[in-house]
Design an enzyme around this catalytic site. Structure first.
Site, PDB file in Angstrom:
ATOM      1  N   HIS A   2      56.218 -57.305 -14.629  1.00  0.00           N
ATOM      2  CA  HIS A   2      57.223 -57.877 -15.516  1.00  0.00           C
ATOM      3  C   HIS A   2      57.808 -59.096 -14.807  1.00  0.00           C
ATOM      4  CE1 HIS A   2      57.276 -53.591 -16.740  1.00  0.00           C
ATOM      5  NE2 HIS A   2      57.654 -54.013 -17.930  1.00  0.00           N
ATOM      6  N   ASP A  22      60.578 -58.291 -12.449  1.00  0.00           N
ATOM      7  CA  ASP A  22      60.183 -57.497 -11.278  1.00  0.00           C
ATOM      8  C   ASP A  22      59.900 -58.398 -10.097  1.00  0.00           C
ATOM      9  OD1 ASP A  22      60.142 -55.134 -12.812  1.00  0.00           O
ATOM     10  OD2 ASP A  22      58.092 -55.548 -13.444  1.00  0.00           O
ATOM     11  N   GLU A  80      52.208 -51.914 -26.689  1.00  0.00           N
ATOM     12  CA  GLU A  80      52.177 -50.602 -26.044  1.00  0.00           C
ATOM     13  C   GLU A  80      53.043 -49.599 -26.799  1.00  0.00           C
ATOM     14  OE1 GLU A  80      53.326 -48.566 -21.731  1.00  0.00           O
ATOM     15  OE2 GLU A  80      52.675 -50.663 -21.831  1.00  0.00           O
ATOM     16  N   GLU A 109      49.415 -45.278 -22.932  1.00  0.00           N
ATOM     17  CA  GLU A 109      49.888 -44.570 -21.742  1.00  0.00           C
ATOM     18  C   GLU A 109      49.932 -43.073 -21.997  1.00  0.00           C
ATOM     19  OE1 GLU A 109      54.105 -43.994 -19.494  1.00  0.00           O
ATOM     20  OE2 GLU A 109      53.442 -46.073 -19.748  1.00  0.00           O
ATOM     21  N   ASP A 155      60.024 -39.487 -19.713  1.00  0.00           N
ATOM     22  CA  ASP A 155      58.882 -40.239 -19.194  1.00  0.00           C
ATOM     23  C   ASP A 155      58.919 -40.219 -17.667  1.00  0.00           C
ATOM     24  OD1 ASP A 155      56.725 -41.907 -19.064  1.00  0.00           O
ATOM     25  OD2 ASP A 155      57.688 -43.641 -19.962  1.00  0.00           O
ATOM     26  N   ASP A 171      50.709 -47.212 -14.049  1.00  0.00           N
ATOM     27  CA  ASP A 171      52.128 -47.266 -14.408  1.00  0.00           C
ATOM     28  C   ASP A 171      52.752 -45.941 -13.984  1.00  0.00           C
ATOM     29  OD1 ASP A 171      54.578 -47.765 -15.443  1.00  0.00           O
ATOM     30  OD2 ASP A 171      53.973 -47.805 -17.540  1.00  0.00           O
TER      31      ASP A 171
END
Length: 437
Positions: free
Chosen positions: A101, A104, A232, A268, A307, A339
């Site tokens: 990101h 990040d 996503e 994911e 999550d 991830d």
């Protein structure tokens, strides 16, 4: 710059009999499986946000991570140093890709102009490190969920200025991804949803989200970025409901707003769990639509309702994933992006290696098992025979659109009763899979 991991060398493949915790037991990058090397089949990617930014904090406690290279600041200088640490790790691990990101890799500034300047300063280092190591960018994305301005969402915000800020941020993130040679760009709508419908104009927000994505498609074309765009799915958390709730919802959204030719899905495992699905289900839904692009590789704890982003170590899970990936012909621009983050109790730098080695070995085993199952052919042949009534006769005519209710009624009046069903043999098929495990 001194080594951040001075006691750890390049991770080598030593085979299943090795007891070295810092060696691969199953991932042999240049071993050919199903016509391609493992490296090319799996296309592993390290997630910058979890691996290099997560401090292992949770809502009940501060971070526990021991990261000797950190100086405690949120400066550009620290971000540049961290980028070099990241590439040392990725190179020693032997992963060919990374993903990030924008916020990040570089700190947010006092305004958009300052944030863009900070990002440019770190991107310069990322580019240097990519050239030095050969590690590539799998995909980039913009962080449109952490800052308070995104409290009501980004492209779905009730505040038009926030929509405009998000557009400007994505514009810059796409430019940076293009500059770094990224293979794709991901849209994850962490706050693109609602907490209550009492204050929400749902249709208007979805229209805004679609308009935002069309702007992105137009800008992708304008700057000549050839990478794949992804959306996503995730059903909830942090919002009560997110508009990209699962694969089917995303596909329906993309079709409704004429975006289906421009975006594929990045799926994911933990998000599938939260949606009440398995990752195999989500993969099959996306693949059936020709829209399976990439995966975020992780798993969740079925006893916890959030999550958890744990590293995948379940070989049944990775086998199921790779069966679908191989069936669709393998990745093109996508890959297997971890991830996932180490547990709060796994706070030392070496734990980052243990986690990724375990995930890479689990996927390597899944790949080899899936390839063996496909080569064996019994599973595929069983499925083919199960649907044999559709390959000729009345079934073939139905699939070709040659018959309607009137003709089908006449067919059954003449025949009197449907042909008997055959057993689905679920237990037999589960036993068959276990033969390879």
């Amino acid at each position: 710059m001194p080594s951040a991991f001075p006691n750890i060398g390049t991770i080598q493949y030593e085979g299943p009999k090795s007891r070295n915790p810092l060696a691969f037991k199953h991932y042999n990058a240049f071993e050919v499986v199903a016509g391609r090397t493992m490296k090319d089949q799996l296309r592993f990617s390290v997630a910058y946000w979890h691996t290099f930014r997560a401090q292992l904090a949770d809502m009940f406690g501060v971070g526990t991570a021991i990261r000797p290279w950190e100086d405690g600041s949120n400066s550009v200088k620290m971000a540049q140093k961290r980028a070099r640490v990241a590439f040392e790790f990725i190179q020693k691990l032997g992963a060919p890709f990374y993903a990030f990101h924008d916020r990040d890799v570089a700190p947010e500034g006092r305004d958009l102009r300052a944030s863009n300047k900070n990002l440019d300063a770190v991107v310069k280092v990322l580019k240097e490190e990519q050239e030095r190591t050969g590690v590539k960018l799998l995909w980039g994305t913009a962080c449109l969920f952490v800052h308070p301005r995104y409290a009501h969402g980004a492209s779905t915000s009730c505040n038009a200025d926030v929509f405009a800020y998000a557009a400007a941020q994505v514009k810059k993130a796409m430019e940076v991804t293009h500059e770094l040679g990224g293979d794709g760009y991901v849209f994850w709508g962490g706050r693109e949803g609602y907490s209550t419908l009492l204050n929400t104009q749902l249709k208007r927000e979805m229209d805004h989200l679609a308009a935002f994505l069309h702007m992105a498609v137009d800008y992708q074309r304008k700057i000549g970025f050839k990478g794949q765009l992804y959306i996503e799915p995730k059903p909830k958390e942090p919002t009560k409901h997110q508009y990209d709730s699962d694969a089917a919802a995303c596909l329906n959204f993309l079709r409704e707003y004429d975006l289906i030719d421009h975006l594929k899905l990045n799926l994911e495992t933990n998000h599938a769990t939260l949606a009440g699905h398995t990752i195999q289900h989500e993969l099959e839904v996306a693949a059936a639509a020709g829209a399976l692009g990439s995966i975020d590789a992780n798993t969740g704890d079925l006893l916890l309702g959030w999550d958890t982003d744990q590293f995948p170590t379940d070989v049944y899970l990775t086998t199921q994933i790779m069966l679908t990936i191989l069936k669709m012909g393998g990745y093109t621009t996508g890959g297997t992006n971890f991830d996932a983050k180490v547990r709060r109790e796994s706070f030392e730098p070496v734990d980052l290696f243990h986690a990724h080695i375990g995930g890479m070995d689990a996927f390597a085993r899944g790949l080899k098992i899936a390839a063996a199952i496909r080569k064996d052919g019994r599973l595929a042949e069983f499925v083919k025979q199960r649907y044999r009534s559709w390959d000729s006769g009345i079934g073939a005519k139905i699939e070709k659109g040659k018959l309607g209710f009137t003709e089908l009624e006449a067919y059954m009046l003449k025949k009197g009763e449907a042909s008997p069903n055959s057993s689905g043999r679920q237990e037999f098929l589960e036993n068959l899979i276990n033969e390879f495990l």
